[in-house]
Design an enzyme around this catalytic site. Sequence first.
Site, PDB file in Angstrom:
ATOM      1  N   LYS A  45       0.659  -1.252   0.170  1.00 30.00           N
ATOM      2  CA  LYS A  45      -0.059   0.318  -0.228  1.00 30.00           C
ATOM      3  C   LYS A  45       0.823   1.667  -0.509  1.00 30.00           C
ATOM      4  CE  LYS A  45      -3.892  -2.072   0.124  1.00 30.00           C
ATOM      5  NZ  LYS A  45      -5.278  -1.498  -1.233  1.00 30.00           N
ATOM      6  N   SER A 279      -3.607 -11.479   4.130  1.00 32.60           N
ATOM      7  CA  SER A 279      -3.701 -10.923   2.307  1.00 32.60           C
ATOM      8  C   SER A 279      -2.372 -12.104   1.687  1.00 32.60           C
ATOM      9  CB  SER A 279      -4.262 -10.133   2.553  1.00 32.60           C
ATOM     10  OG  SER A 279      -2.806  -9.553   1.890  1.00 32.60           O
TER      11      SER A 279
END
Length: 320
Positions: A45, A279
């Site tokens: 991110k 994830s």
Amino acid sequence: MNDVLPSAVEAIGATPMVRLDRITRDLTGTIVAKLDYLNPGGSKKDRVAKGIIDEAERVGALEPGQPVVELTSGNTGTGLAIVCGVKGYPFIAVMSKGNSRERARMMAALGAEVVLVDQLPGSVPGQVSGGDLELVEAKAREITEARGAFRADQFHHDGNWLAHYHGTGQELWQQTGGAIDGFADFLGSGGTFAGVTKALKEHHQAVRCFAVEPAGAAVVAGQPLKTPDHPIQGGGYAMNDLTYLKDVPIDGFVQVTGDEARQAARRLATEEGIFGGFSSGANLAAALKLLDGEMRGKTLAIMICDSGLKYLSTDLWADA
């Protein structure tokens, strides 16, 4: 001194890629993993944060010194704390109390103002549902209006998917020398999947790109929502209208359970020395299913999205 970067922002991206040959030793095919947990903020991110702020500056949507607000599960907020800190923008991170507390502490340490939002009655800590996310969204909008802030909005700003189109997708192609048959990605905002898919298919249309979702919350795959409180943090928000996925081809869907993601993350750590999060485990679990099925004998790429350090207070490592 030509190799010395002017700031941590310029260290975002260009992450290493490794083969997971120990994990795939009993399978026919190859998994290559992009180690985006080695970005300065510990996740992929960081790319999104830089992409959104760069794009906002480019189009004049962000004024010097203007506050920046974003809803985050922690990773985008960490990236924004780094980028905004370097560039001189006050940053307010709005996050559900259901996310791991390491993330809130890390953002605060990086200079962010962290606003934690209570979960819905009956919600389980560590399991952020779509309803929990709606409460965080409402709070983020309230703060944005009250402070005259720029809303980074990782679910809609083009800087998100463009960061993966210009960065991640090109790196995957270059680092593999074009020897890549497929890509599997756990859906959060959809920005990684969209950007990488567009980039890879421009290089070679035959590359197959698979959307990964939690079992029981695979709404993009058109399945009914049965498990909104799954434990896989950072995605699987049960949003079937993700902006970035419009007009993006999806070659297949894979569902993984929380236990499958957890066990795959632990295998990454113990067998490959890669300390990834939930994830990342979901991506590996999906890739293993594909190699054992329709992608047998092929080369699949996955993202190691963030660091396992961000989950030490969760059940990801509790009995490891």
